[in-house]
Enzyme design. Structure first.
Site, PDB file in Angstrom:
ATOM      1  N   TYR A   1      19.280  14.804 -20.867  1.00 21.21           N
ATOM      2  CA  TYR A   1      18.304  14.907 -19.875  1.00 21.21           C
ATOM      3  C   TYR A   1      17.126  16.105 -20.104  1.00 21.21           C
ATOM      4  O   TYR A   1      17.517  17.110 -20.579  1.00 21.21           O
ATOM      5  CB  TYR A   1      19.170  15.659 -18.683  1.00 21.21           C
ATOM      6  CG  TYR A   1      18.420  16.318 -17.367  1.00 21.21           C
ATOM      7  CD1 TYR A   1      18.101  15.160 -16.374  1.00 21.21           C
ATOM      8  CD2 TYR A   1      18.095  17.556 -17.178  1.00 21.21           C
ATOM      9  CE1 TYR A   1      17.380  15.321 -15.257  1.00 21.21           C
ATOM     10  CE2 TYR A   1      17.732  17.927 -15.970  1.00 21.21           C
ATOM     11  CZ  TYR A   1      17.338  16.710 -15.120  1.00 21.21           C
ATOM     12  OH  TYR A   1      16.502  17.093 -14.109  1.00 21.21           O
TER      13      TYR A   1
ATOM     14  N   ASP B   1      14.336  19.804 -27.568  1.00 18.01           N
ATOM     15  CA  ASP B   1      14.548  20.264 -26.225  1.00 18.01           C
ATOM     16  C   ASP B   1      15.509  21.109 -26.240  1.00 18.01           C
ATOM     17  O   ASP B   1      16.763  21.041 -26.186  1.00 18.01           O
ATOM     18  CB  ASP B   1      14.799  19.280 -25.076  1.00 18.01           C
ATOM     19  CG  ASP B   1      15.161  19.799 -23.893  1.00 18.01           C
ATOM     20  OD1 ASP B   1      15.224  20.921 -23.926  1.00 18.01           O
ATOM     21  OD2 ASP B   1      15.275  18.811 -22.740  1.00 18.01           O
TER      22      ASP B   1
ATOM     23  N   LYS C   1      15.647  28.554 -19.403  1.00 14.24           N
ATOM     24  CA  LYS C   1      16.948  29.233 -19.087  1.00 14.24           C
ATOM     25  C   LYS C   1      16.963  30.589 -19.751  1.00 14.24           C
ATOM     26  O   LYS C   1      16.452  31.370 -19.263  1.00 14.24           O
ATOM     27  CB  LYS C   1      18.060  28.452 -19.793  1.00 14.24           C
ATOM     28  CG  LYS C   1      18.131  26.868 -18.960  1.00 14.24           C
ATOM     29  CD  LYS C   1      19.380  26.233 -18.945  1.00 14.24           C
ATOM     30  CE  LYS C   1      19.371  24.665 -18.208  1.00 14.24           C
ATOM     31  NZ  LYS C   1      19.702  24.705 -16.809  1.00 14.24           N
TER      32      LYS C   1
HETATM   33  N1  HOZ Z   1      19.468  21.324 -15.001  1.00 11.04           N
HETATM   34  C1  HOZ Z   1      20.791  21.997 -14.430  1.00 11.04           C
HETATM   35  C2  HOZ Z   1      22.063  21.192 -15.158  1.00 11.04           C
HETATM   36  N2  HOZ Z   1      22.060  20.764 -16.361  1.00 11.04           N
HETATM   37  C3  HOZ Z   1      20.992  21.833 -12.951  1.00 11.04           C
HETATM   38  C4  HOZ Z   1      20.211  23.050 -12.459  1.00 11.04           C
HETATM   39  C5  HOZ Z   1      20.646  23.169 -10.936  1.00 11.04           C
HETATM   40  O1  HOZ Z   1      20.680  22.302 -10.436  1.00 11.04           O
HETATM   41  O2  HOZ Z   1      20.508  24.473 -10.481  1.00 11.04           O
END
Ligand code: HOZ
Length: 434
Positions: free
Chosen positions: A149, A244, A272
């Site tokens: 993702y 990524d 992050k």
């Molecule tokens: N991208 C996040 C999980 N891989 C989700 C972040 C969220 O929904 O707060």
């Protein structure tokens, strides 16, 4: 088995209220807990390794805002840095000294980063990195991996993991076919499949984008030689290798997984941890590639809040703590000890489970086979995961509400949290065993 409702009455009432004005009651789909009954706890506060919801229930937190909080919630040094920066003004839309020194820190830490642009989210980072990859190569096609993702940009919602896998919608409505026509998806850890695509599309691939450790289909480690093989294929075919590292950057190691695996990408995406819990992300890499960006070159990317001084302060304070000698070795070893306790409990309960760890990231699948890609992840026992996860949450351990997400460890987790986790896990494995 859990003896009380998974969420308390105040959470349920507040979530019901949110449903009236926010689609699905959430600002990001995975938070809706669709696989756990669709009634998430509403969070009141976090401190260290612990979350408290509006009903006063406390949880040992292994989600940690989906990865950023490597020192736990509200670390005093991070809160101090945020407060100090905010007092000087929250946004200028102009150069600051802090963004310059943060760029120096990132470039010094990441072997593949000569220059870097700060943006606001991981989605922006991957979207922009691929735009500059296309500008630099003059090619259109992108290869990604099934179950990886890379944010929610139109052309990346193809066989996507994370919330898309959780909700069973790996491709999104609202994305014209023409927008994804330039995206090819191949199985993770399958070098032969990648090679076939390079050969079939000779001279047309701009970039291969990959999470070096896949963290959006659960946690799946790269097999020996996979990343080096991708590097060689990209070089041979004149394409760019894009890591990524939104999840893995400063989580698996100082400077990211590229430091551990010794493979140097052409471009890297970060997010992050580098924002310390505030909205900050980045992309960067080879100087000659980044030179295509406006105002130097013809590839356009911009943002009012990019390099926001409060977010930069949070990120810089977070990395300053992580830069202390032995930080990653210590935290990785503490997490390894927790996982061996969990492994023993699973064995006692007679439950087949696969654990994975990379630095301070971890994950597990209820499976008796190694999990190496999205197909094997999806074949794991998700009903068993549901029983286990629901029981863990009911007993005060907050795990991601999806079998297709990673878990995280922080420096605020210690013996007390490990004891609480193992106590809950004993009951949860019994529930999982059914
Ligand atoms: N991208 C996040 C999980 N891989 C989700 C972040 C969220 O929904 O707060």
């Amino acid at each position: 088995m859990p003896t009380r409702a998974l969420t308390g009455p105040r959470s349920q009432a507040l979530f019901k209220k949110a449903l009236r004005r926010i689609p699905g009651g959430v600002n990001s789909p995975v938070r809706a807990w669709k696989r756990l009954g669709g009634k998430p706890p509403v969070i009141a506060r976090g401190a260290g390794a612990w979350l408290t919801d509006v009903d006063g229930r406390r949880y040992v937190d292994y989600v940690l805002s989906w990865g950023p909080l490597i020192h736990g919630h509200a670390h005093p040094a991070v809160v101090r840095a945020i407060t100090r920066a905010a007092k000087d003004g929250t946004s200028f839309g102009a150069p600051t000294a802090a963004e310059g020194s943060y760029a120096e820190t990132l470039c010094a830490a990441l072997p593949g980063m000569d220059q870097v642009r700060l943006v606001n989210s991981g989605t922006e980072a991957t979207m922009s990195a691929l735009r500059v990859a296309r500008a630099a190569t003059g090619r259109d096609l992108i290869i990604k991996c099934d179950g990886c993702y890379h944010g929610h940009a139109d052309h990346l919602l193809v066989a996507a993991g994370s919330g898309c896998a959780t909700l069973g919608q790996p491709d999104s409505a609202g994305v014209p076919a023409a927008f994804t026509a330039c995206t090819i998806s191949v199985p993770y850890n399958d070098l032969a499949a990648a090679e076939r695509m390079f050969t079939r599309n000779r001279g047309r691939i701009a970039a291969f984008i990959v999470e070096p450790v896949a963290g959006n289909m659960g946690l799946v480690l790269p097999q020996a030689g996979y990343l080096a093989g991708l590097r060689a294929l990209c070089t041979a075919h004149g394409a760019l290798l894009v890591f990524d590292e939104v999840m893995t950057g400063f989580r698996t190691a100082w400077g990211g997984y590229q430091r551990l695996c010794g493979v140097r990408p052409d471009l890297t995406c970060l997010g992050k941890v580098i924002g310390g819990g505030l909205p900050l992300a980045a992309y960067g890499g080879r100087r000659d590639v980044m030179a295509h960006l406006a105002p130097l070159g013809q590839c356009y990317q911009a943002g009012t809040l990019s390099g926001n001084p409060v977010a930069v302060a949070a990120g810089a304070a977070t990395l300053a703590l992580a830069a202390k000698p032995g930080f990653y070795a210590r935290q990785g070893a503490a997490l390894t000890a927790l996982l061996s306790g969990l492994r023993e409990l699973a064995a006692e309960a007679g439950v087949a489970i696969q654990f994975a760890q990379s630095g301070t990231m971890w994950g597990f699948f209820f499976s008796d086979r190694p999990v190496v890609d999205y197909a094997t992840a999806a074949a794991s026992d998700v009903e068993r995961w549901r029983r286990f996860c629901a029981a863990m949450i009911a007993h005060g351990v907050y795990l991601a509400p999806s079998p297709f997400e990673a878990a995280f460890w922080s420096a605020a987790h210690g013996p007390r949290e490990v004891r609480a986790t193992l106590k809950a896990a004993r009951l949860a494995f019994a529930a999982a065993a059914g």
